[in-house]
Enzyme design. Sequence first.
Site, PDB file in Angstrom:
ATOM      1  N   GLU A 178      40.182  46.088  33.157  1.00 24.13           N
ATOM      2  CA  GLU A 178      41.274  46.389  34.133  1.00 24.13           C
ATOM      3  C   GLU A 178      42.710  46.164  33.337  1.00 24.13           C
ATOM      4  O   GLU A 178      42.764  45.171  32.713  1.00 24.13           O
ATOM      5  CB  GLU A 178      41.114  45.762  35.436  1.00 24.13           C
ATOM      6  CG  GLU A 178      42.552  46.131  36.383  1.00 24.13           C
ATOM      7  CD  GLU A 178      42.555  47.378  36.563  1.00 24.13           C
ATOM      8  OE1 GLU A 178      41.417  48.079  36.982  1.00 24.13           O
ATOM      9  OE2 GLU A 178      43.466  48.155  36.044  1.00 24.13           O
ATOM     10  N   CYS A 289      46.831  35.631  32.048  1.00 26.28           N
ATOM     11  CA  CYS A 289      45.855  36.170  30.788  1.00 26.28           C
ATOM     12  C   CYS A 289      46.367  36.184  29.425  1.00 26.28           C
ATOM     13  O   CYS A 289      45.427  35.837  28.658  1.00 26.28           O
ATOM     14  CB  CYS A 289      45.820  37.501  31.348  1.00 26.28           C
ATOM     15  SG  CYS A 289      44.472  37.541  32.948  1.00 26.28           S
TER      16      CYS A 289
HETATM   17  P1  NAD Z   1      41.516  35.363  40.776  1.00 24.72           P
HETATM   18  O1  NAD Z   1      41.271  33.733  40.184  1.00 24.72           O
HETATM   19  O2  NAD Z   1      42.472  35.711  41.311  1.00 24.72           O
HETATM   20  O3  NAD Z   1      40.063  35.842  41.363  1.00 24.72           O
HETATM   21  C1  NAD Z   1      38.827  35.801  41.169  1.00 24.72           C
HETATM   22  C2  NAD Z   1      38.108  35.395  42.599  1.00 24.72           C
HETATM   23  O4  NAD Z   1      36.508  35.253  41.961  1.00 24.72           O
HETATM   24  C3  NAD Z   1      38.251  33.989  42.928  1.00 24.72           C
HETATM   25  O5  NAD Z   1      38.693  34.259  44.304  1.00 24.72           O
HETATM   26  C4  NAD Z   1      36.905  33.169  43.134  1.00 24.72           C
HETATM   27  O6  NAD Z   1      36.684  32.606  44.191  1.00 24.72           O
HETATM   28  C5  NAD Z   1      36.240  34.788  42.852  1.00 24.72           C
HETATM   29  N1  NAD Z   1      34.559  34.109  42.650  1.00 24.72           N
HETATM   30  C6  NAD Z   1      34.330  33.414  41.570  1.00 24.72           C
HETATM   31  N2  NAD Z   1      33.001  33.217  41.460  1.00 24.72           N
HETATM   32  C7  NAD Z   1      32.422  34.095  42.274  1.00 24.72           C
HETATM   33  C8  NAD Z   1      31.243  34.526  42.841  1.00 24.72           C
HETATM   34  N3  NAD Z   1      30.000  34.078  42.185  1.00 24.72           N
HETATM   35  N4  NAD Z   1      31.022  35.515  43.812  1.00 24.72           N
HETATM   36  C9  NAD Z   1      32.148  35.768  44.660  1.00 24.72           C
HETATM   37  N5  NAD Z   1      33.328  35.400  44.381  1.00 24.72           N
HETATM   38  C10 NAD Z   1      33.413  34.769  43.093  1.00 24.72           C
HETATM   39  O7  NAD Z   1      41.342  36.243  39.369  1.00 24.72           O
HETATM   40  P2  NAD Z   1      42.083  37.598  38.966  1.00 24.72           P
HETATM   41  O8  NAD Z   1      43.419  37.429  38.429  1.00 24.72           O
HETATM   42  O9  NAD Z   1      41.724  38.478  39.834  1.00 24.72           O
HETATM   43  O10 NAD Z   1      41.238  37.787  37.565  1.00 24.72           O
HETATM   44  C11 NAD Z   1      39.711  38.363  37.542  1.00 24.72           C
HETATM   45  C12 NAD Z   1      39.427  38.503  36.079  1.00 24.72           C
HETATM   46  O11 NAD Z   1      40.249  39.798  35.902  1.00 24.72           O
HETATM   47  C13 NAD Z   1      39.682  37.773  35.036  1.00 24.72           C
HETATM   48  O12 NAD Z   1      38.886  37.717  34.235  1.00 24.72           O
HETATM   49  C14 NAD Z   1      40.974  38.156  34.466  1.00 24.72           C
HETATM   50  O13 NAD Z   1      41.233  37.828  33.146  1.00 24.72           O
HETATM   51  C15 NAD Z   1      41.059  39.734  34.614  1.00 24.72           C
HETATM   52  N6  NAD Z   1      42.275  40.540  34.969  1.00 24.72           N
HETATM   53  C16 NAD Z   1      43.290  39.867  35.704  1.00 24.72           C
HETATM   54  C17 NAD Z   1      44.542  40.667  35.719  1.00 24.72           C
HETATM   55  C18 NAD Z   1      45.649  40.010  36.643  1.00 24.72           C
HETATM   56  O14 NAD Z   1      46.682  40.695  36.642  1.00 24.72           O
HETATM   57  N7  NAD Z   1      45.367  38.938  37.521  1.00 24.72           N
HETATM   58  C19 NAD Z   1      44.585  41.870  35.109  1.00 24.72           C
HETATM   59  C20 NAD Z   1      43.686  42.280  34.456  1.00 24.72           C
HETATM   60  C21 NAD Z   1      42.297  41.707  34.149  1.00 24.72           C
HETATM   61  C1  UGA Z   2      49.466  41.663  31.579  1.00 28.09           C
HETATM   62  C2  UGA Z   2      49.360  43.133  30.768  1.00 28.09           C
HETATM   63  O1  UGA Z   2      50.630  43.694  31.078  1.00 28.09           O
HETATM   64  C3  UGA Z   2      48.187  43.924  31.747  1.00 28.09           C
HETATM   65  O2  UGA Z   2      47.987  45.355  30.998  1.00 28.09           O
HETATM   66  C4  UGA Z   2      46.855  43.334  31.797  1.00 28.09           C
HETATM   67  O3  UGA Z   2      46.075  43.897  32.462  1.00 28.09           O
HETATM   68  C5  UGA Z   2      47.188  41.786  32.410  1.00 28.09           C
HETATM   69  O4  UGA Z   2      48.329  40.925  31.482  1.00 28.09           O
HETATM   70  C6  UGA Z   2      46.150  40.994  32.435  1.00 28.09           C
HETATM   71  O5  UGA Z   2      45.139  41.116  31.767  1.00 28.09           O
HETATM   72  O6  UGA Z   2      45.899  39.933  33.298  1.00 28.09           O
HETATM   73  P1  UGA Z   2      50.916  40.688  33.655  1.00 28.09           P
HETATM   74  O7  UGA Z   2      50.423  39.493  32.897  1.00 28.09           O
HETATM   75  O8  UGA Z   2      50.170  40.919  34.974  1.00 28.09           O
HETATM   76  O9  UGA Z   2      49.955  41.919  33.108  1.00 28.09           O
HETATM   77  O10 UGA Z   2      52.405  40.936  33.395  1.00 28.09           O
HETATM   78  P2  UGA Z   2      53.245  41.627  32.453  1.00 28.09           P
HETATM   79  O11 UGA Z   2      54.206  42.517  32.705  1.00 28.09           O
HETATM   80  O12 UGA Z   2      52.105  42.130  31.123  1.00 28.09           O
HETATM   81  O13 UGA Z   2      54.043  40.121  32.142  1.00 28.09           O
HETATM   82  C7  UGA Z   2      53.543  39.272  31.354  1.00 28.09           C
HETATM   83  C8  UGA Z   2      54.374  38.177  30.941  1.00 28.09           C
HETATM   84  O14 UGA Z   2      55.461  38.573  29.934  1.00 28.09           O
HETATM   85  C9  UGA Z   2      55.551  37.795  32.003  1.00 28.09           C
HETATM   86  O15 UGA Z   2      55.551  36.528  32.096  1.00 28.09           O
HETATM   87  C10 UGA Z   2      56.789  38.824  31.957  1.00 28.09           C
HETATM   88  O16 UGA Z   2      57.862  38.257  32.251  1.00 28.09           O
HETATM   89  C11 UGA Z   2      56.669  38.743  30.248  1.00 28.09           C
HETATM   90  N1  UGA Z   2      57.588  39.705  29.521  1.00 28.09           N
HETATM   91  C12 UGA Z   2      56.827  40.955  29.732  1.00 28.09           C
HETATM   92  C13 UGA Z   2      58.552  39.412  28.775  1.00 28.09           C
HETATM   93  O17 UGA Z   2      58.898  38.087  28.454  1.00 28.09           O
HETATM   94  N2  UGA Z   2      59.057  40.463  28.174  1.00 28.09           N
HETATM   95  C14 UGA Z   2      58.812  41.473  28.284  1.00 28.09           C
HETATM   96  O18 UGA Z   2      59.293  42.618  27.780  1.00 28.09           O
HETATM   97  C15 UGA Z   2      57.497  41.853  29.171  1.00 28.09           C
END
Ligand code: NAD
Ligand code: UGA
Length: 482
Positions: A178, A289
Site C-alpha cells: 500500500e 514507516c
Molecule cells: P496498525 O498498527 O495501525 O494496524 C495493524 C493492526 O493489526 C493492529 O490493530 C493489530 O491489532 C492488528 N493485528 C495484529 N496481528 C493481528 C492478527 N493476527 N489478526 C488480526 N489483527 C491483527 O498498522 P498500520 O499503520 O495499519 O500498518 C500496517 C502495515 O501497513 C504495516 O506493515 C505498515 O508498514 C504498512 N503501511 C502503513 C501505512 C500507513 O500509512 N500507516 C502506509 C502503507 C503501508
Molecule cells: C509515507 C509515504 O508517503 C506513503 O507513500 C507510504 O505508503 C507510507 O509512508 C507508508 O508506507 O507508511 P506517510 O508517512 O503517511 O506516508 O506521510 P508522508 O506524507 O510521506 O510524510 C512522512 C513524513 O515526512 C512526515 O513527517 C512529513 O511531515 C515529512 N515530510 C514530507 C517532510 O518533512 N517534507 C516533505 O516535503 C514531505
Amino acid sequence: MSSTPAGPTPAKGGPIRSICCLGAGYVGGPTMAVIADHCPAIQVTVVDLNEARIAAWNDQDLACLPVYEPGLDAVVGRCRGRNLHFTTAVEAAIASADMVFLSVNTPTKTRGIGAGQASDLRWIEASARQVAACAQGHTIVVEKSTLPVRTAETVKAILTAAQGAGGQKTFSVLSNPEFLAEGTAISDLEKPDRVLIGGEEPEAIDALAAIYGHWVPAERILRTNLWSSELSKLTANAFLAQRISSINAIGALCEATGADVREVAKAIGSDSRIGSKFLSAGPGFGGSCFQKDILNLVYLCGHYGLQEVANYWQQVVELNSWQQHRIANLVVRSLFGTVTGKRLAVLGFAFKGDTNDTRESPAIRICLDLIEEGAHLAIYDPKVASAQITADLGQAEAGQDQGPPQPGQGEGRWQLAPSAREAASGADAVLILTEWREFQQIDWAGLAASMRQPAWLFDGRAIADTAAARAAGLNVWTVGEG
Ligand code: NAD
Ligand code: UGA
C-alpha cells in the site's frame, strides 16, 4: 500451490465474493472501506485482535473512528453494515473469505537478532498461521503489510503446510503493498498513482486486479514478480525519505549561508528530472514507516553482504535524527542557553498535518530534548489526545495544580493546552512542529502580546506568517531560511 478446491469458497479463478482483512489499522480500515465502497457486490470484513479498536470502528458516532482521515467517515458511513463489517470474529471471517489481506503491523524488532533494524515479523507469521488454520476452499492471500523482500516465501511455506493431501484447502499468495499517505489516505486510495500486484499465478493476479479495476484505470495496475513488488515498497519509502533528508541537509546549509531553502527547492524542483514534490524542509520525517522501512532495507543489505549499500541508506536516518536534535539545540541556544523553568508553546504533535498519528513524530524527540533541558512545555495539537502524548513522552501530564513555572527552577514537564493562544500565554517561545492549516492563520499580534518578552517563534515547518510575527515584535527562526 493448489489443487481441487472444496468448502464454501469458490473454485480457483471464480469471482471474489467475500474479502477478509486481518488488521483494522491505518491501512486495513481505510483500504477496505474504499474497496467496499467501489465493490458493493463483495462482502468486506475487517478483523482485529484489538477489541477496543473494533468497537471504535463500529461506533455510531463517525467522529469516533479510531483513525482520523479526511473523508473516511463518509465512506464508512455509506458502507458499514451494508458490505463493510468490523469484527473480532477472526476465524469465521477467514473461513468465509475468498481473499484474505494481511494488513498487520510490522514494526522494527526491539530485541534479538537484527534488533533496531529488522522487521518484527511475529504478527505476519501469526496471521498467516491463522489463515492456514481457518481458510476453506481456495483462498488468495494478499500481503498488504510492508514486508522484507522474500517474506512471501515464509507465508507460502506456512500455507503449504496446511494444504493437506486431499486439497480441501488451497492458496495463492500475492504481494500488494500500500502506498497511501496518512492525511490523504482516501484521495490516495481513490486515485492511486499505481496499484502494484506481485505474484506468480495469473488467475490470482487477475482476481485482485479485477477488484481494483472497479475504479483504477487498467494502465495504473502494475504486475510484477513477488520479490520486485515486496522490494518496490521499501524502495519507494527509502527514496521519499531520502529526498527529505536531502532537503533538510541543504536547509541547514541555507541557514548558514543566507540562502532560502524554499527558493532552492523551487529552483531544483522545476527541473522535471527532479520534480517539485516532497521538497519541504522541516523538523525531519516522522510516521510509522519511513524510519522502520529504511532500517529494514539497511538490515537486508547487510544480510546480503552489501555493506556499502547499507551504509548509504543508514545515513538518511542519521541525518533525520540529527535534524531533530539540531532544532531542539538551537531553541536552547537562542533562549540564552537555558530553557530550565521556561514555558515553551509546542504547536503540533502529530507527525504531519491532517492525522492524529504521532508514531515517530519529530515532535517527540524535540519535546524530549527540551524536557531534558528543564523546559515546561504547553503542547497544543488539534487531534492528539493527552493519553497519546503521555505514552510518547513516557511522562504523565503535569497537574494544573503545579502552578506557573518559576524561571530557572524545576524539572522539565509538559501540559496540554486547549488552543494555540493558551499554549503561548506566558511563554518565551512558540515552536511550530506540525503543519496544521490553522497555524498559518495565527493572529501573531494577539499571541505575542501574551508572551514573555523577548519572545521567539521557531517555525519548524516554514508555514507561519513570519512577517506578521516579526511585526508583532517576535524574534523569528524559520527552518532553512538564512
Ligand atoms: P496498525 O498498527 O495501525 O494496524 C495493524 C493492526 O493489526 C493492529 O490493530 C493489530 O491489532 C492488528 N493485528 C495484529 N496481528 C493481528 C492478527 N493476527 N489478526 C488480526 N489483527 C491483527 O498498522 P498500520 O499503520 O495499519 O500498518 C500496517 C502495515 O501497513 C504495516 O506493515 C505498515 O508498514 C504498512 N503501511 C502503513 C501505512 C500507513 O500509512 N500507516 C502506509 C502503507 C503501508
Ligand atoms: C509515507 C509515504 O508517503 C506513503 O507513500 C507510504 O505508503 C507510507 O509512508 C507508508 O508506507 O507508511 P506517510 O508517512 O503517511 O506516508 O506521510 P508522508 O506524507 O510521506 O510524510 C512522512 C513524513 O515526512 C512526515 O513527517 C512529513 O511531515 C515529512 N515530510 C514530507 C517532510 O518533512 N517534507 C516533505 O516535503 C514531505
